[in-house]
Design a protein around this motif. Structure first.
Motif, PDB file in Angstrom:
ATOM      1  N   ARG A 107     148.061 -11.946  41.659  1.00 30.03           N
ATOM      2  CA  ARG A 107     149.161 -11.832  40.698  1.00 30.03           C
ATOM      3  C   ARG A 107     148.648 -11.440  39.315  1.00 30.03           C
ATOM      4  NH1 ARG A 107     151.327 -15.976  42.017  1.00 30.03           N
ATOM      5  NH2 ARG A 107     153.235 -15.318  43.062  1.00 30.03           N
ATOM      6  N   CYS A 126     145.854  -7.733  45.420  1.00 28.62           N
ATOM      7  CA  CYS A 126     147.129  -8.442  45.535  1.00 28.62           C
ATOM      8  C   CYS A 126     147.249  -9.628  44.585  1.00 28.62           C
ATOM      9  CB  CYS A 126     147.324  -8.935  46.972  1.00 28.62           C
ATOM     10  SG  CYS A 126     147.407  -7.623  48.183  1.00 28.62           S
ATOM     11  N   LEU A 165     147.976  -7.631  39.317  1.00 28.46           N
ATOM     12  CA  LEU A 165     149.225  -6.875  39.262  1.00 28.46           C
ATOM     13  C   LEU A 165     149.884  -6.981  37.889  1.00 28.46           C
ATOM     14  CD1 LEU A 165     150.703  -7.771  42.778  1.00 28.46           C
ATOM     15  CD2 LEU A 165     149.723  -5.585  42.065  1.00 28.46           C
ATOM     16  N   ARG A 198     153.915  -7.740  45.524  1.00 28.24           N
ATOM     17  CA  ARG A 198     152.833  -8.563  46.048  1.00 28.24           C
ATOM     18  C   ARG A 198     153.136  -9.008  47.475  1.00 28.24           C
ATOM     19  NH1 ARG A 198     151.385 -14.208  45.750  1.00 28.24           N
ATOM     20  NH2 ARG A 198     149.103 -14.441  45.709  1.00 28.24           N
TER      21      ARG A 198
END
Length: 508
Positions: free
Chosen positions: A39, A37, A42, A83
């Motif tokens: 940031r 998860c 991602l 997220r």
């Protein structure tokens, strides 16, 4: 730069996970969901996904990279939404859209390909970035499919090396078992797969996420089906999950084929010991679901191993070995593997039996058929440059794959002449009133030392024989994957520190 920071974070994270997994084979990783998860993870997953042409292929929700970039907030807002959905537990994978793609070289036969939604592909990419280094440390050195730093030619050259003579004499392998599993990717048992994943991962949120992707279902003609087995082909994590599942086959032959984190000499000593005791030796090389078992023993022992392997797949992996397609052949007869013809032949100069790779006749005919269809599909109203631009990528891709075959130049030369004539016949149809001499004068370039080549403006028809036959280097089994470089430097530093301390003790 943000992109450089994201890449650095992900690479450092992967190197640490790989090092921890390699140094502690029994370690179970508990807190991985926060990494998925993150940031930065991602963002890196989006960057890798966006530069792939598949990002423009929509799933069941119709979303593509362009629609994400054009929406308010752009990609940054889209990543924040994913997220938040992951952290709140509201994220649910969508069914994959199934397409049937033709099997190469098998007219009328198709392979199902699943196309997940863009959101699901992004989450799968983030999962792969975190999980792949952990399981990579447990994969066997003789497994080559869908792994960093490994390709089909590595697997082929390894088999070729097995058929080469050694310092002590000719190759010990006389027979080969060509493995073929019925519907391998569709037969993956979810329970068995999850049990193998739990050996390394105990994070419940990550486990639930993987199981959700397996149970997401497939949309076929508007109807959603939920298969109880299988991993949909086309998913980003599907190759990694299939490798985790099929590692059980590697474990079966690990006594002779070398286990992870051990010296190659250890497996060689075990093979030598078994041969001295009169026992058969089985050396396996696997690329995804395609594998070959080299047998040092009699044909009866190879037949017995084939039956034992079928029973092993049935009981351990709940898969079925295709008894019709799983053949036992002599190494001098030759067998097909990964598009090549592998055979043990006599060397021209020494007369010793060596392993060689050849281009199968079927692959030569497949290229002729593909070129013929492509040329017919281009109307004569188009320019010659359009035809050349369509042909060149096909020819270069085919040449780059088969240029490592023995006598590849001879096959390339024959194909070049055939393709040259095929393009010439297309030109005759386009310019019916022009003579053959006029066409050659107008559309060919005569270079000293080589035959004339078709040319139209800046477009030139490429020859297969350009570059000639190349030798593919046989590299060590422990290949660099981008994560073990740090471990090599660490071992080198530890060795230097040891000797420095030893020298200081010696002088005191």
């Amino acid at each position: 730069m943000p992109g450089a920071v994201n890449t650095s974070f992900v690479l450092d994270m992967q190197r640490k996970l790989y090092r921890w997994s390699s140094e502690t084979p029994d370690r179970v990783f508990a807190d991985l969901f926060n990494l998925v998860c993150d940031r930065r993870t991602l963002t890196e997953a989006w960057k890798r996904l966006a530069r792939n042409r598949g990002s423009q292929t929509p799933g069941t929700d119709g979303m593509t990279r362009r629609t994400v970039e054009e929406r308010p907030g752009g990609a940054a807002g889209y990543l924040d939404e994913i997220r938040e959905a992951l952290r709140s537990g509201t994220y649910r994978p969508e069914p994959v859209r199934q397409r049937l793609i033709p099997k190469p070289g098998k007219p009328g036969k198709f392979r199902p390909l699943g196309i997940p939604t863009l959101t699901d592909r992004l989450v799968q990419m983030a999962l792969k970035l975190v999980l792949e280094p952990i399981f990579e440390a447990d994969f066997y050195p003789t497994s080559y499919g869908f792994r960093k730093g490994r390709n089909t030619h590595d697997a082929l050259v390894k088999i070729q090396q097995c058929l080469h003579p050694t310092r002590s004499g000719p190759s010990i392998y006389s027979y080969v078992i060509e493995g073929d599993i019925k519907g391998c990717f569709d037969a993956i048992d979810h329970h068995v797969l999850m049990e193998r994943v739990r050996r390394r991962v105990s994070d419940r949120k990550v486990l639930r996420l993987i199981l959700a992707f397996l149970k997401a279902g497939v949309m076929i003609e508007g109807n959603v089906r939920h298969p109880v087995t299988g991993s949909p082909q086309g998913g980003i994590i599907s190759p990694m999950l299939s490798n985790i599942y099929l590692t059980a086959i590697d474990e079966r032959y690990g006594r002779w084929s070398m286990r992870p984190r051990e010296r190659p000499q250890n497996a060689a000593d075990r093979r030598h010991y078994d041969r001295n005791k009169g026992r058969p030796v089985f050396y396996m090389v696997r690329y995804a679901d395609d594998f070959v078992v080299c047998v040092s023993g009699t044909r009866e022992q190879a037949e017995a191993e084939k039956l034992a392997l079928a029973e092993f797949l049935k009981t351990e992996l709940r898969m079925e070995l295709s008894m019709e397609k799983t053949r036992i052949t002599g190494v001098r007869e030759g067998f097909d593997f990964l598009g090549y013809r592998v055979a043990q032949t006599k060397a021209f100069h020494t007369g010793r039996w060596v392993g060689n790779l050849f281009i199968p006749k079927g692959k030569l005919n497949d290229l002729r058929y593909k070129v013929k269809v492509l040329v017919k599909a281009i109307p004569t109203g188009y320019a010659l440059a359009d035809l050349i631009d369509r042909l060149n990528p096909v020819l270069l891709g085919w040449r780059n794959y088969y240029r490592y075959a023995t006598w590849a130049c001879r096959d390339f030369h024959k194909l070049d002449w055939w393709i040259w004539q095929r393009v010439g016949r297309w030109l005759r149809k386009k310019h019916r009133k022009a003579s053959w001499r006029t066409l050659r004068f107008r559309f060919t370039l005569n270079v000293r030392g080589e035959r004339k080549r078709w040319i139209d403006g800046r477009s030139r028809l490429r020859y297969l024989r350009e570059g000639g036959t190349m030798h593919y280097p046989h590299r060590e089994l422990a290949k660099p994957n981008g994560w073990n470089a740090e471990m090599k430097h660490k071992r080198r530093d530890d060795t230097r520190d040891f000797w420095q301390a030893f020298n200081r003790l010696s002088y005191t």
